[in-house]
Design an enzyme around this catalytic site. Sequence first.
Site, PDB file in Angstrom:
ATOM      1  N   CYS A  54       0.815  -1.227   0.000  1.00  0.00           N
ATOM      2  CA  CYS A  54       0.000   0.000   0.000  1.00  0.00           C
ATOM      3  C   CYS A  54       0.844   1.270   0.000  1.00  0.00           C
ATOM      4  O   CYS A  54       0.669   2.147  -0.847  1.00  0.00           O
ATOM      5  CB  CYS A  54      -0.997  -0.002   1.156  1.00  0.00           C
ATOM      6  SG  CYS A  54      -0.283   0.114   2.814  1.00  0.00           S
ATOM      7  N   HIS A 104      -2.782   1.281   6.809  1.00  0.00           N
ATOM      8  CA  HIS A 104      -3.010   1.175   5.361  1.00  0.00           C
ATOM      9  C   HIS A 104      -3.177   2.576   4.787  1.00  0.00           C
ATOM     10  O   HIS A 104      -3.631   3.490   5.468  1.00  0.00           O
ATOM     11  CB  HIS A 104      -4.274   0.344   5.098  1.00  0.00           C
ATOM     12  CG  HIS A 104      -4.504   0.025   3.654  1.00  0.00           C
ATOM     13  ND1 HIS A 104      -3.671  -0.782   2.917  1.00  0.00           N
ATOM     14  CD2 HIS A 104      -5.492   0.418   2.797  1.00  0.00           C
ATOM     15  CE1 HIS A 104      -4.126  -0.877   1.680  1.00  0.00           C
ATOM     16  NE2 HIS A 104      -5.223  -0.154   1.583  1.00  0.00           N
ATOM     17  N   HIS A 116      -5.487   1.674  -4.455  1.00  0.00           N
ATOM     18  CA  HIS A 116      -4.606   1.113  -3.434  1.00  0.00           C
ATOM     19  C   HIS A 116      -4.165  -0.288  -3.801  1.00  0.00           C
ATOM     20  O   HIS A 116      -4.708  -0.918  -4.703  1.00  0.00           O
ATOM     21  CB  HIS A 116      -5.286   1.139  -2.063  1.00  0.00           C
ATOM     22  CG  HIS A 116      -6.431   0.183  -1.907  1.00  0.00           C
ATOM     23  ND1 HIS A 116      -6.617  -0.566  -0.776  1.00  0.00           N
ATOM     24  CD2 HIS A 116      -7.452  -0.166  -2.731  1.00  0.00           C
ATOM     25  CE1 HIS A 116      -7.702  -1.321  -0.900  1.00  0.00           C
ATOM     26  NE2 HIS A 116      -8.227  -1.088  -2.083  1.00  0.00           N
TER      27      HIS A 116
END
Length: 139
Positions: A54, A104, A116
């Site tokens: 990520c 994240h 993402h």
Amino acid sequence: MTSVLTLAAVAGGTLLSSGTADAATIEAKALGIAASKHGDPYVYGAAGPTRFDCSGLTYYAFKHAGKSLPRTAQAQYNKVHHISKASLRPGDLVFFHSGRSVYHVGIYAGHGKIWHAPHTGARVRLEKIWTKSVYYGRV
């Protein structure tokens, strides 16, 4: 190479005030770069050019748009300007957290969606934000 305008249409957002990619902001360029990685595999610790985790995706996208970011999601959150949801615009970062710990990050594409690299076994994709446990930041 896909143009930023085409990627803006794919992302569902209006990113540019003029018709040229040269007029794009750093954020719009980073968003376009992230979108161009659609389908690339998630690999923990990877930061491109064809595999990402990520924060590796956000790091890579902003680096190639001309702005440096730290490598991890938490470090990126600590570095950016924190903004409210009301101020959110395409190209901003969306940080997912548990308590005060960021785990994240993705790049906001507009319409409640982010680009993402989600998790092992997945690929870079556009996805709806699935929780309210998020912070927002601007590079």
